[in-house]
Design a protein around this motif. Structure first.
Motif, short mmCIF file in Angstrom:
data_model
loop_
_atom_site.label_atom_id
_atom_site.label_comp_id
_atom_site.label_asym_id
_atom_site.label_seq_id
_atom_site.Cartn_x
_atom_site.Cartn_y
_atom_site.Cartn_z
N PRO A 92 29.20 16.82 8.88
CA PRO A 92 28.03 16.88 9.33
C PRO A 92 27.42 18.13 9.35
O PRO A 92 28.21 19.30 9.52
N ASP A 93 26.03 18.36 9.27
CA ASP A 93 25.54 19.56 9.23
C ASP A 93 25.44 20.33 10.58
O ASP A 93 25.27 19.45 11.71
N PRO A 94 26.16 21.50 10.84
CA PRO A 94 26.32 22.05 12.23
C PRO A 94 24.94 22.10 12.89
O PRO A 94 24.84 22.55 14.16
N LEU A 95 23.82 22.25 12.26
CA LEU A 95 22.56 22.45 13.00
C LEU A 95 21.86 21.10 13.18
O LEU A 95 20.68 21.17 13.76
N ALA A 96 22.52 20.10 13.09
CA ALA A 96 21.92 18.86 13.40
C ALA A 96 21.58 18.55 14.81
O ALA A 96 22.30 19.06 15.73
N GLY A 97 20.40 18.49 15.34
CA GLY A 97 20.03 18.32 16.80
C GLY A 97 19.65 19.67 17.31
O GLY A 97 19.15 19.58 18.63
N MET A 98 19.67 20.91 16.58
CA MET A 98 19.27 21.94 17.38
C MET A 98 17.81 22.29 16.85
O MET A 98 17.28 21.57 16.01
N PRO A 99 17.40 23.27 17.55
CA PRO A 99 15.89 23.59 17.13
C PRO A 99 15.84 23.85 15.91
O PRO A 99 16.60 24.36 15.07
N PRO A 100 14.53 23.93 15.18
CA PRO A 100 14.29 24.52 13.86
C PRO A 100 14.50 26.12 13.45
O PRO A 100 14.60 26.81 14.63
N LEU A 101 15.16 26.28 12.52
CA LEU A 101 15.45 27.53 11.98
C LEU A 101 13.98 28.62 12.25
O LEU A 101 12.88 28.04 11.92
N ALA A 102 14.02 29.65 12.60
CA ALA A 102 13.01 30.74 12.91
C ALA A 102 12.22 30.97 11.59
O ALA A 102 12.98 31.15 10.30
N GLU A 103 11.02 31.14 11.68
CA GLU A 103 10.25 31.56 10.47
C GLU A 103 10.38 32.88 10.02
O GLU A 103 10.49 33.83 11.14
N GLY A 104 10.49 33.29 8.71
CA GLY A 104 10.72 34.59 8.38
C GLY A 104 9.62 35.69 8.86
O GLY A 104 10.32 36.88 9.43
N GLY A 105 8.34 35.32 9.17
CA GLY A 105 7.60 36.28 9.44
C GLY A 105 7.84 36.59 11.10
O GLY A 105 7.46 37.87 11.45
N LYS A 106 8.21 35.69 11.61
CA LYS A 106 8.32 36.12 13.18
C LYS A 106 9.62 36.73 13.53
O LYS A 106 9.64 37.46 14.16
N ARG A 107 10.70 36.74 12.55
CA ARG A 107 11.87 37.40 12.40
C ARG A 107 11.58 38.89 12.38
O ARG A 107 12.07 39.60 12.92
N VAL A 108 10.59 39.09 11.20
CA VAL A 108 10.49 40.42 10.99
C VAL A 108 9.56 41.15 12.30
O VAL A 108 9.80 42.28 12.35
N LEU A 109 8.61 40.24 12.66
CA LEU A 109 7.85 41.19 13.79
C LEU A 109 8.76 41.33 14.93
O LEU A 109 8.77 42.42 15.76
N ALA A 110 9.86 40.37 15.14
CA ALA A 110 10.73 40.68 16.32
C ALA A 110 11.67 41.80 16.10
O ALA A 110 11.87 42.71 16.92
#
Length: 215
Positions: A67-85
Motif C-alpha cells: 500500500p502507498d504510505p501516503l494514502a489518506g494523508m494530505p496532498p504533497l506540497a506544491e513546488g512553488g510554495k516550498r520554494v517560497l517557504a
C-alpha cells in the motif's frame, strides 16, 4: 453417412482447460471484471482507493504491491510554495549569521559585497541546522512552512519527524551551507521539483520525510 458428432468442442465455446471456460481454472479473475477491487479492471481504469492524485491509482505503484504510505494523508506540497517557504527560512537564518559575521570582523565595515568569511559560513551552517532541527522535530514546521501552510511528515506514517530524522534532514540541508549555500540550495530545489512520486529533496530522502499541505 456417419451420425457421430465432430471431435472437439463446439465452435462457440472455449476449449476445455481455458482459464475463461469451465476448465480447472474456473471463471475469470475478479480483477478483470467491471467493478473489480480497483475499479475498471486490472489496468487501473477506475479511480481506486488512492484517487488520481500524485500517489498513483492503486497499490501496485512504486512499492511493488505494498500500500502507498501516503494514502489518506494530505496532498504533497506544491513546488512553488516550498520554494517560497525556503526563501523565508533562508532570510531568517542569514540575518543573524551575517550580523555575527560582521561583528567578528568577517565583513569589513559596511561593505557587504565582499561576501562571507569562513566564520560566517560556520554561523550560517550552525544557525540553519539548529533552526531546522528544533522546529521540524517540535511541530514539523519551520516559520516558512507555517506561513505557506505546509509541514514536514514522516513518509512511513505521516507523523511529525522524530528527533533523529529531523537532525538528519537538517544536517543534509544546512551542512553544505558552510561553503556553497547558494549552489546547494539550487540543487535541493531542483531535486524537489523533479523527484517522483513524492517530491523529495536530497534531505527528504536521507531522513525519509515528505512535505505535505498542513490544512
Amino acid at each position: 453417412m456417419s451420425t457421430e458428432p465432430p471431435e472437439g468442442p463446439p465452435p462457440d465455446q472455449p476449449p476445455p482447460g481455458s482459464p475463461y471456460g469451465g476448465g480447472p481454472y474456473g471463471p475469470p479473475p475478479p480483477g478483470g471484471e467491471e467493478g473489480g477491487p480497483w475499479g475498471g479492471g486490472p489496468s487501473g481504469g477506475g479511480q481506486g482507493p488512492y484517487g488520481k492524485g500524485p500517489y498513483g491509482k492503486g497499490p501496485n505503484g512504486p512499492y511493488g504491491g505494498a500500500p502507498d504510505p501516503l494514502a489518506g494523508m494530505p496532498p504533497l506540497a506544491e513546488g512553488g510554495k516550498r520554494v517560497l517557504a525556503r526563501i523565508i527560512d533562508l532570510v531568517i537564518v542569514l540575518i543573524p549569521a551575517v550580523l555575527l559575521d560582521w561583528a567578528v570582523g568577517g565583513l569589513r565595515g559596511n561593505d557587504f559585497s565582499t561576501g562571507r568569511s569562513a566564520v560566517g559560513g560556520l554561523f550560517t551552517a550552525g544557525i540553519g541546522f539548529f533552526y531546522e532541527w528544533t522546529m521540524t522535530r517540535d511541530r514539523g514546521q519551520s516559520i516558512g512552512k507555517r506561513r505557506m501552510g505546509l509541514r514536514t511528515a514522516m513518509l512511513a506514517d505521516g507523523d511529525i519527524p522524530t528527533s533523529q530524522a529531523a537532525a538528519t534532514r537538517a544536517l543534509v540541508l544546512w551542512l553544505p551551507a558552510f561553503c556553497c549555500s547558494f549552489f546547494w540550495f539550487v540543487i535541493i530545489g531542483i531535486t524537489v521539483l523533479l523527484d517522483r512520486p513524492y517530491k523529495q529533496g536530497l534531505h527528504d530522502k536521507a531522513a525519509r520525510t515528505v512535505v505535505v499541505r498542513a490544512d
